[in-house]
Design a protein around this motif. Structure first.
Motif, mmCIF file in Angstrom:
data_model
loop_
_atom_site.group_PDB
_atom_site.id
_atom_site.type_symbol
_atom_site.label_atom_id
_atom_site.label_comp_id
_atom_site.label_asym_id
_atom_site.label_seq_id
_atom_site.Cartn_x
_atom_site.Cartn_y
_atom_site.Cartn_z
ATOM 1 N N ALA A 120 0.861 -1.179 0.000
ATOM 2 C CA ALA A 120 0.000 0.000 0.000
ATOM 3 C C ALA A 120 0.899 1.231 0.000
ATOM 4 O O ALA A 120 1.724 1.403 0.894
ATOM 5 C CB ALA A 120 -0.913 0.003 1.225
ATOM 6 N N CYS A 121 0.735 2.084 -0.996
ATOM 7 C CA CYS A 121 1.535 3.308 -1.076
ATOM 8 C C CYS A 121 0.718 4.500 -0.598
ATOM 9 O O CYS A 121 -0.430 4.675 -1.015
ATOM 10 C CB CYS A 121 1.969 3.572 -2.513
ATOM 11 S SG CYS A 121 3.347 2.576 -3.085
ATOM 12 N N CYS A 122 1.301 5.310 0.270
ATOM 13 C CA CYS A 122 0.718 6.617 0.520
ATOM 14 C C CYS A 122 0.850 7.394 -0.788
ATOM 15 O O CYS A 122 1.792 7.179 -1.553
ATOM 16 C CB CYS A 122 1.471 7.326 1.644
ATOM 17 S SG CYS A 122 1.332 6.479 3.236
ATOM 18 N N ASP A 123 -0.108 8.297 -1.075
ATOM 19 C CA ASP A 123 -0.182 8.816 -2.440
ATOM 20 C C ASP A 123 1.107 9.485 -2.921
ATOM 21 O O ASP A 123 1.512 9.320 -4.063
ATOM 22 C CB ASP A 123 -1.400 9.716 -2.640
ATOM 23 C CG ASP A 123 -1.443 10.910 -1.695
ATOM 24 O OD1 ASP A 123 -0.435 11.183 -1.036
ATOM 25 O OD2 ASP A 123 -2.498 11.564 -1.632
ATOM 26 N N GLY A 124 1.805 10.220 -2.054
ATOM 27 C CA GLY A 124 3.053 10.838 -2.473
ATOM 28 C C GLY A 124 4.138 9.817 -2.746
ATOM 29 O O GLY A 124 4.938 9.966 -3.675
ATOM 30 N N ALA A 125 4.169 8.739 -1.954
ATOM 31 C CA ALA A 125 5.181 7.695 -2.124
ATOM 32 C C ALA A 125 4.966 6.916 -3.409
ATOM 33 O O ALA A 125 5.914 6.356 -3.973
ATOM 34 C CB ALA A 125 5.151 6.750 -0.928
ATOM 35 N N ALA A 126 3.737 6.869 -3.887
ATOM 36 C CA ALA A 126 3.439 6.121 -5.102
ATOM 37 C C ALA A 126 4.200 6.676 -6.300
ATOM 38 O O ALA A 126 4.570 5.929 -7.211
ATOM 39 C CB ALA A 126 1.933 6.146 -5.376
ATOM 40 N N ASN A 127 4.439 7.982 -6.317
ATOM 41 C CA ASN A 127 5.184 8.579 -7.428
ATOM 42 C C ASN A 127 6.549 7.911 -7.586
ATOM 43 O O ASN A 127 6.947 7.522 -8.682
ATOM 44 C CB ASN A 127 5.372 10.083 -7.194
ATOM 45 C CG ASN A 127 4.069 10.849 -7.244
ATOM 46 O OD1 ASN A 127 3.209 10.584 -8.074
ATOM 47 N ND2 ASN A 127 3.910 11.814 -6.345
ATOM 48 N N GLU A 128 7.272 7.783 -6.479
ATOM 49 C CA GLU A 128 8.608 7.189 -6.512
ATOM 50 C C GLU A 128 8.546 5.695 -6.783
ATOM 51 O O GLU A 128 9.323 5.162 -7.576
ATOM 52 C CB GLU A 128 9.317 7.447 -5.178
ATOM 53 C CG GLU A 128 10.714 6.876 -5.072
ATOM 54 C CD GLU A 128 11.753 7.685 -5.824
ATOM 55 O OE1 GLU A 128 12.902 7.205 -5.947
ATOM 56 O OE2 GLU A 128 11.414 8.790 -6.291
ATOM 57 N N TYR A 129 7.610 5.019 -6.147
ATOM 58 C CA TYR A 129 7.489 3.562 -6.288
ATOM 59 C C TYR A 129 7.198 3.185 -7.739
ATOM 60 O O TYR A 129 7.822 2.274 -8.298
ATOM 61 C CB TYR A 129 6.377 3.068 -5.368
ATOM 62 C CG TYR A 129 6.272 1.569 -5.245
ATOM 63 C CD1 TYR A 129 7.273 0.825 -4.626
ATOM 64 C CD2 TYR A 129 5.148 0.882 -5.711
ATOM 65 C CE1 TYR A 129 7.176 -0.548 -4.490
ATOM 66 C CE2 TYR A 129 5.035 -0.489 -5.580
ATOM 67 C CZ TYR A 129 6.053 -1.206 -4.968
ATOM 68 O OH TYR A 129 5.949 -2.569 -4.833
ATOM 69 N N ILE A 130 6.274 3.898 -8.361
ATOM 70 C CA ILE A 130 5.898 3.611 -9.745
ATOM 71 C C ILE A 130 7.029 3.980 -10.702
ATOM 72 O O ILE A 130 7.307 3.258 -11.671
ATOM 73 C CB ILE A 130 4.602 4.362 -10.120
ATOM 74 C CG1 ILE A 130 3.427 3.830 -9.282
ATOM 75 C CG2 ILE A 130 4.288 4.207 -11.605
ATOM 76 C CD1 ILE A 130 2.178 4.677 -9.366
ATOM 77 N N SER A 131 7.701 5.099 -10.436
ATOM 78 C CA SER A 131 8.791 5.529 -11.312
ATOM 79 C C SER A 131 9.943 4.530 -11.309
ATOM 80 O O SER A 131 10.747 4.500 -12.242
ATOM 81 C CB SER A 131 9.299 6.909 -10.893
ATOM 82 O OG SER A 131 9.999 6.848 -9.656
ATOM 83 N N ARG A 132 10.029 3.689 -10.275
ATOM 84 C CA ARG A 132 11.061 2.659 -10.198
ATOM 85 C C ARG A 132 10.617 1.358 -10.854
ATOM 86 O O ARG A 132 11.307 0.340 -10.751
ATOM 87 C CB ARG A 132 11.436 2.401 -8.731
ATOM 88 C CG ARG A 132 12.204 3.561 -8.095
ATOM 89 C CD ARG A 132 12.381 3.360 -6.604
ATOM 90 N NE ARG A 132 13.167 4.429 -6.001
ATOM 91 C CZ ARG A 132 14.445 4.322 -5.645
ATOM 92 N NH1 ARG A 132 15.081 3.180 -5.822
ATOM 93 N NH2 ARG A 132 15.087 5.346 -5.114
#
Length: 283
Positions: A35-47
């Motif tokens: 589960a990604c907090c919405d701001g963390a999702a940016n980095e997780y997806i970009s990786r």
């Protein structure tokens, strides 16, 4: 007995600094539900990853990802809780109880303090939630508990109103600390230690730190991660194969070193790569 190593049912990636240590990275990579907090999702997806759910108020997620991943976004506009707590509550409603939070520290210090202190609230609601950082594990606890450790491991106890604090298996005695710093930098003397008390407190179990690069003083495991050779069981053999290849043929380092116009900088990065390889080959 409480152990720093455990397998969570789900992992939350918070919007602090992205993990670099193998312990939180491995936990994130091997999670059965992320589960990604919405701001963390940016980095997780970009990786190159796709979370199982994105939770938050939606104010930090990029417009592109908001459209692309709309089916898995669980938007909660409530401003009385932060995104980390929104993610914990979402998972709790889904039936998850054992949760690890990574990426909750770094960046703004007030957010870091808030994220860590919230662990006690999650414990009160019947959850088993821990925060894993690049340096250690925060574990909320109540009343007398025994913790697994190793001799020399650094331990910190942050008191949240517990009374009658006494310790076994620690170098320094405990008392009813009234300030957070008073319980920091203790040390385990054996394979376990016990905290006797009545009430709530946080325990920080420091992780073993890796060797530092002699060129740039960065932990070698962090450099391995930047090169795509994170030292985990899954990719250990691949990493060692890369290391042996580079040691036999140092000129091929350019494949693993970012392009840069400055030759001096290139040679410095090349030296770092070779040092990482030697480190991997001795694991």
């Amino acid at each position: 007995m409480i152990n720093e190593h455990y397998t969570p049912e789900a992992v939350i990636l918070a919007n602090g600094e992205y993990p670099t240590c193998p312990v939180p990275l491995t936990m994130l990579e091997e999670a059965s539900f992320v589960a990604c907090c919405d701001g963390a999702a940016n980095e997780y997806i970009s990786r190159g990853h796709t979370p199982d759910v994105i939770v938050g108020d939606g104010d930090s997620l990029s417009t592109e990802y908001h459209k692309r991943f709309s089916p898995i976004i669980h938007q909660i506009p409530d401003q009385e809780t932060n995104d980390q707590t929104k993610a914990v509550r979402y998972l709790q409603k889904r039936g998850f109880r054992r949760i690890a939070i990574v990426g909750a520290t770094g960046k703004r210090e007030d957010h870091t303090l808030g994220n860590i202190s919230l662990l006690l609230d999650y414990m009160k609601s019947g959850m088993e939630v821990r925060t894993i950082t690049d340096y250690g594990v925060f574990v909320p606890a109540k009343d007398t508990q025994t913790f697994a450790a190793h001799p020399g491991q650094q331990i910190s106890i942050i008191n949240f109103g517990a009374k009658g604090l006494q310790g076994e298996g620690l170098v320094y005695p405990l008392s009813d600390f009234t300030n957070w710093w008073q319980g920091t930098l203790n040390e385990a003397t054996s394979d376990e230690f016990t905290i006797h008390c009545t009430g709530e407190y946080l325990v920080f179990l420091a992780l073993k730190q890796t060797s530092l690069c002699q060129v740039c003083s960065t932990p070698l495991t962090q450099l391995c991660h930047r090169l795509g050779t994170t030292v985990t069981q899954r990719c250990h053999n691949r990493a060692k194969a890369v290391a042996h290849t580079l040691i036999r043929n140092p000129s091929s380092c350019y494949l693993y070193v970012e392009k840069c116009g400055n030759r001096k900088e290139y040679l410095k990065r090349k030296q770092i790569v070779l040092e990482i390889c030697k480190f991997l080959c001795h694991l």
